[in-house]
Design an enzyme around this catalytic site. Structure first.
Site, mmCIF file in Angstrom:
data_model
loop_
_atom_site.group_PDB
_atom_site.id
_atom_site.type_symbol
_atom_site.label_atom_id
_atom_site.label_comp_id
_atom_site.label_asym_id
_atom_site.label_seq_id
_atom_site.Cartn_x
_atom_site.Cartn_y
_atom_site.Cartn_z
ATOM 1 N N ASP A 53 2.511 11.763 -14.216
ATOM 2 C CA ASP A 53 1.945 11.456 -15.528
ATOM 3 C C ASP A 53 1.821 12.761 -16.311
ATOM 4 O O ASP A 53 2.156 13.833 -15.814
ATOM 5 C CB ASP A 53 0.615 10.722 -15.380
ATOM 6 C CG ASP A 53 -0.393 11.546 -14.610
ATOM 7 O OD1 ASP A 53 -0.112 12.725 -14.337
ATOM 8 O OD2 ASP A 53 -1.460 11.014 -14.263
ATOM 9 N N CYS A 113 3.653 -4.553 9.173
ATOM 10 C CA CYS A 113 3.371 -3.125 8.979
ATOM 11 C C CYS A 113 2.959 -2.496 10.307
ATOM 12 O O CYS A 113 2.637 -3.184 11.276
ATOM 13 C CB CYS A 113 2.275 -2.909 7.928
ATOM 14 S SG CYS A 113 0.584 -3.058 8.529
ATOM 15 N N HIS A 141 -1.489 -0.369 5.772
ATOM 16 C CA HIS A 141 -1.374 -1.820 5.592
ATOM 17 C C HIS A 141 -1.322 -2.205 4.115
ATOM 18 O O HIS A 141 -0.456 -2.982 3.696
ATOM 19 C CB HIS A 141 -2.531 -2.563 6.267
ATOM 20 C CG HIS A 141 -2.534 -4.016 5.918
ATOM 21 N ND1 HIS A 141 -1.719 -4.930 6.538
ATOM 22 C CD2 HIS A 141 -3.173 -4.703 4.938
ATOM 23 C CE1 HIS A 141 -1.873 -6.111 5.988
ATOM 24 N NE2 HIS A 141 -2.750 -6.000 5.008
#
Lengths: 377, 377
Positions: B90, B311, B340
């Site tokens: 950003d 995962c 996760h």
């Protein structure tokens, strides 16, 4: 437990193999501390990747939270944490003594209040084994009577007597339980006390090692602030009263230097929070001594922590990145630094074993110290 | 940057491919937030293992610490963090506005004080690009003039004018720099402002998208407390004024539901701290809705967080173990839960892409919501 001496070298240094139901452990061995069913900042696979064959769990903490009955439902510590190799659990006595409010020993056990919720509990030589049966640890430690040091000779003598009495009760109870099919694959170690007093150490060691059903013997009550030389002398003296044919475990020790000195004095097994705690504080262990990763000199340093190290962290990340992560307070830092420090300890023990098996201990030790001196760290 | 639309489905949902110098990104894409050159609690390899093709870095933070000049010496964010895929950074304007004391915009930039040491700094449309050239990000965002909402129409209008002026300056500066060989592999996105006001959004979008040298366009200033429906309507409206042939990025959004709704409204790219921040607070995302891992009901639960999830955490650890780690305050929990949640977000985007390419968006969306309703979570 199977136990075999694979080789010996200078003084009393020895390399052994211990076989439990869950792993084959080659000594000298350092056991990372996993107080609450995890080594801080790491998981089971991190430890497997580093080649850890045995880690510690703390009975006091696990008894209080999440509770040993819960852990039993998951197949003990192995199933709960998914670390498939061996666990050693302490008795909980030390934490009841040091962490809780108003712990009070009597002839039969220790009363203490939980550091979590203030609830009152009572540990006996039998109850701490019951807890450890539920934890399913491969090596269980017995309850001992700890005393704050310095203390009167009378109180220390009392502690030794009580520790022996509890050790007699514990081994009797354990053998009875095993006959009932409980804890059949679990081993039990007694803990020699006596501070840095030779006569007390001899007394405690002689009494406990006479209890021949024990699978191994530990030296407790050291590394509590006494000068290093006193610790080394006490170990040197005490191991003479311990049997050759069983593992010897020096509890709560210590620095890399402490490990080297005590291997030479006949110790096989060690545990300590030092590698993980120091990692979190910014202190990293290397072949050339300790490094404080916080230091401004590392801010732009593209090298790994230790160029001789092949740990995950050193293979991937620079001192500059770790310095940044530490300064920025990033959680990522804790795992990377803990991996490095534990790898350092495990690797140092592997090198020590090689040196013993090659019978060049003194050369190994000389190099160990020289590297540290050369860099002035 | 290469950009290609691979498929379209219901309403404005689309699947695209973006190719930067460092990775090929398939959209819709969620970009995990790595504010200080690390996604909190994870490292570069964790992200690679999860299949992340692009992550965020925050210019404000990295400019202040460790400094973009230092990062440049390490080969930019890629070399410093060792994450080899793409980075989006950003402009730093949002953090200068929200994190620092006394930030003050003028016609040419923003004055602010560091939240770390109180030192005074000035960001201009040009200076934030200079910083991002040093960071070496694949996608750079331009400085925009943010206003606290609610605000006067006059001030919002001023913000749009200033944002457009700065965007003109930024693209001019960037093209000049590229001619000098600086930032040649770096892409630049403008940021559409205008709150939830349709006319303002149209004005800002039209002005910025007329600057055709931009590589992509973002929608900023949403997800700041407005009702979801207003956010969705604003996005639906705004994307109509954005070109088809360039990526569209909705900044700082959002929940899984927000992602689904905004994909349908034509958005390609998302970022949000939600998966990592929520993980650390105990909130885990699953195919059947959110789960609070702290809850006592999980204390003895042997299942993984989400039985449909593949995962690392779900393949290895139980809800009971995570519940224990969370309650015990273990650092290990933060990594496992963050893995996760980020996996959930990345996987949801992969599923969304498949649905778009198979042109069965509405079916996919229906199932997404139904699973959540069925379990009442």
């Amino acid at each position: 437990m199977e136990f075999k001496i694979d080789g010996k070298s200078y003084n009393k240094a020895r390399a052994c193999t211990i076989k439990t139901a869950h792993s084959t452990i080659q000594t000298p061995v350092f056991m990372p501390v996993g107080t609450q069913a995890t080594v801080k900042a790491l998981d089971a696979n991190d430890l497997l990747d580093m080649g850890a064959k045995i880690i510690l769990g703390n009975t006091y903490h696990l008894y209080l939270r999440p509770g040993s009955k819960l852990i039993k439902k998951f197949g003990g510590l192995h199933g709960f944490s998914k670390f498939p190799n061996s666990f050693l659990t302490d008795s909980g006595g030390f934490q009841a003594f040091s962490l809780s409010d108003n712990s009070k020993p009597d002839e039969n056990g220790i009363t203490f209040k939980s550091h979590i919720d203030g609830s009152k509990h009572y540990f006996t030589p039998q109850s701490v084994l019951d807890t450890q049966y539920e934890l399913g640890s491969d090596i269980m430690m017995i309850l001992d009577d700890l005393v704050a040091l310095p203390n009167t000779r009378e109180r220390i003598k009392k502690s030794i007597e009580r520790t022996t009495k509890w050790a007699e009760e514990a081994i009797k109870y354990h053998k009875e339980q095993q006959k009932k099919g409980i804890g059949v694959n679990q081993n039990i170690f007694a803990i020699i006390q006596g501070g840095t007093d030779k006569e007390f150490r001899k007394l405690s060691a002689t009494q406990l090692c006479a209890l021949e059903d024990y699978d191994g013997y530990a030296i407790g009550g050291l590394s509590v602030g006494e000068p290093n030389e006193e610790m080394y002398e006490t170990v040197e003296w005490t191991t003479d009263f311990m049997p050759q044919n069983k593992p010897r475990y020096l509890m709560g020790v210590g620095t890399p230097e402490d490990l080297i000195e005590n291997i030479e004095r006949g110790v096989d097994m060690f545990d300590c929070v030092m590698p993980t705690r120091n990692a979190r504080n910014g202190t990293l262990f290397t072949s050339f001594g300790r490094v404080n990763i916080k230091k401004a000199t590392f801010k732009e340093d593209p090298l790994p922590i230790d160029s001789e190290c092949d740990c995950y962290t050193c293979r991937n990340f620079s001192r500059a990145y770790l310095n940044h992560l530490f300064r920025a307070g990033e959680i990522t830092y804790y795992r990377l630094s803990s991996i490095h420090n534990i790898h350092y300890y495990l690797n140092l023990m592997r090198q020590a074993r090689e040196a013993i098996l090659a019978d060049n201990w003194l050369e190994f030790k000389k190099e160990f110290y020289q590297k540290r001196e050369n860099t002035g760290k």
